[in-house]
Design an enzyme around this catalytic site. Structure first.
Site, PDB file in Angstrom:
ATOM      1  CG  ASN A 196      -4.630   3.948   8.967  1.00  9.11           C
ATOM      2  OD1 ASN A 196      -5.067   4.927   8.369  1.00  9.11           O
ATOM      3  ND2 ASN A 196      -3.486   3.969   9.609  1.00  9.11           N
ATOM      4  CB  SER A 198      -1.666  -3.544   1.341  1.00  9.56           C
ATOM      5  OG  SER A 198      -0.565  -4.214   1.869  1.00  9.56           O
ATOM      6  CB  CYS A 234       3.895   3.567  10.107  1.00 13.43           C
ATOM      7  SG  CYS A 234       3.184   2.428   8.935  1.00 13.43           S
ATOM      8  CG  HIS A 267       0.267  -6.857   4.977  1.00 13.66           C
ATOM      9  ND1 HIS A 267       0.269  -6.438   6.288  1.00 13.66           N
ATOM     10  CD2 HIS A 267       0.542  -5.761   4.238  1.00 13.66           C
ATOM     11  CE1 HIS A 267       0.551  -5.141   6.330  1.00 13.66           C
ATOM     12  NE2 HIS A 267       0.720  -4.710   5.098  1.00 13.66           N
ATOM     13  N   GLY A 304       0.810  -1.217   0.000  1.00 12.18           N
ATOM     14  CA  GLY A 304       0.000   0.000   0.000  1.00 12.18           C
ATOM     15  C   GLY A 304       0.840   1.263   0.000  1.00 12.18           C
ATOM     16  CD  GLN A 350      -6.685  -0.660   7.683  1.00 13.81           C
ATOM     17  OE1 GLN A 350      -7.411  -1.551   8.145  1.00 13.81           O
ATOM     18  NE2 GLN A 350      -5.383  -0.642   7.894  1.00 13.81           N
TER      19      GLN A 350
END
Ligand code: PLP
Length: 373
Positions: free
Chosen positions: A147, A193, A318, A195, A69, A175
């Site tokens: 998120n 993304s 992050c 994962h 992402g 998300q």
């Protein structure tokens, strides 16, 4: 371990691993090679792209593979600026750092950036985007759902506002992919993304609407139609497609189950822990509960829960660890105490009622301990 951090990442599904295995072992060829081993891998990549296009409701040629992402967001923003006229960028103030930091990068090259704040419920109003658009606006980013809070954004209306003024609209769907339909009609580009929906890490997809102008971010070989160099990760592409298929097919059932668990959890926490507050409005993703606890430090609470085998986070993975205060809750105008004491619980399809019960019990004790009462 009780894992309640599915917005950070999810475990790999067994059936996804099974789908990937042939491309990690026998079909190990480079998909760009001309021999049989390469062609076998290329076939996997081809069918993964076709499968994801069918699930997204777009053409296979509109999907470009990335490392995740973050790269999708960087590519959309920087690539759209490089290929289109205009020196002004709009980015919502609640975007993932992939977009916010990319906008800051472009400021260093003379672009102007407007960061649009959400309302107190965490919603970016389409009207605010509309009034931020200028004659020289080249790009706008507003995510499908946040998120940290899970708050769902009015993507269709924002898309209309951008389309009416010819602005390249990027929608970060990291998300929402596999949870809600991908809004390919509403935007110029979107990213997701693997994962986040029980697929492998380090793999993502950028959808770019046919005819949209975008420059490449990664120069190299001719992969991804010359727009993104680097050997294609065939196993991850196959895994991502299998994970997306399973997520889309199971979305109704899983969303219902996860929402019931999450709602039961929130109800108990708010009733049983005085001075706890849910952050973000009603229209949220089924998995997410962002809760502040008066008199607590979110980082301490995350640490204490971890010691007792419960994995949660303060916000985006992050920013956690960097002990930064949430830019999302701050932009929503929440008081500092609410921002600093926030913890994000995100549920997944493998969670159980029993885990919810245990978490509430541990949370109650931990909050008491931190408050010193
Ligand atoms: N965008 C959002 C909304 C996210 O939540 C994340 C990851 O947490 C990303 C982008 C980055 O995705 P990736 O980890 O695949 O780089």
């Amino acid at each position: 371990m009780i894992y309640l951090d599915h917005a950070s990442t999810t475990p790999l599904d067994g059936e996804v691993l099974e789908a990937m295995m042939p491309y990690l072992k026998d079909n190990f060829g480079n998909p760009s090679s001309q021999h049989g081993a390469g062609r076998a891998a290329a076939l996997g990549v081809l069918s993964a792209r076709d499968k994801m296009a069918a699930l997204a409701g777009c053409k296979a040629e509109e999907l470009f593979f990335t490392s995740g992402g973050t790269e999708a967001g960087n590519w959309a923003l920087k690539g759209a600026c490089a290929a289109n006229r205009g020196r002004h960028i709009i980015v919502s103030a609640i975007e993932h750092p992939a977009l916010i930091e990319s906008a800051r990068d472009m400021q260093k090259f003379g672009y102007e950036a407007t960061f649009v704040n959400p309302d107190k419920n965490g919603v970016i109003r389409a009207e605010d985007i509309e009034s931020a658009i200028r004659a020289d606006t080249v790009f706008c980013a507003v995510m499908a759902a946040n998120n940290e809070t899970g708050v769902i954004q009015p993507v269709e209306k924002i898309g209309e506002a951008c389309a009416a003024r010819g602005v390249f609209y990027y929608c970060d769907c990291v998300q929402t992919a596999g949870v809600l339909p991908l809004p390919v009609k509403a935007c110029t580009a979107l990213g997701f993304s693997s994962h986040k929906f029980y697929g492998p890490k380090g793999f993502g997809v950028l959808y770019i609407k046919e005819g949209a102008r975008i420059a490449r971010l990664i120069s190299g070989g001719n992969q991804e139609r010359g727009l993104r160099g680097g050997t294609t990760n065939a196993a991850a592409a196959v895994g991502c497609a299998a994970a997306l298929e399973s997520a889309v097919k199971g979305a109704d059932e899983n969303n219902k189950k996860i929402k019931a668990l999450r709602d039961g959890f929130v109800e108990r926490v708010l009733a049983e822990i005085k001075g706890s507050y849910l952050n973000g409005g009603e229209n949220r993703l089924p998995a997410t509960a962002n809760i502040s606890f008066d008199g607590c430090d979110g980082e301490n609470l995350v640490f204490l829960l971890d010691l007792q085998g419960i994995a949660v986070s303060t916000g985006s993975a992050c920013s956690a660890g960097a002990a930064a205060k949430s830019h999302v809750l701050t932009a929503m105008g929440l008081p500092e105490g609410r921002v600093k004491s926030a913890v994000r619980f995100t549920f997944g399809k493998q969670n159980t009622e029993d885990e919810v019960r245990k978490t509430v019990a541990v949370l109650k004790k931990s909050v008491k301990k931190i408050r010193g009462c």
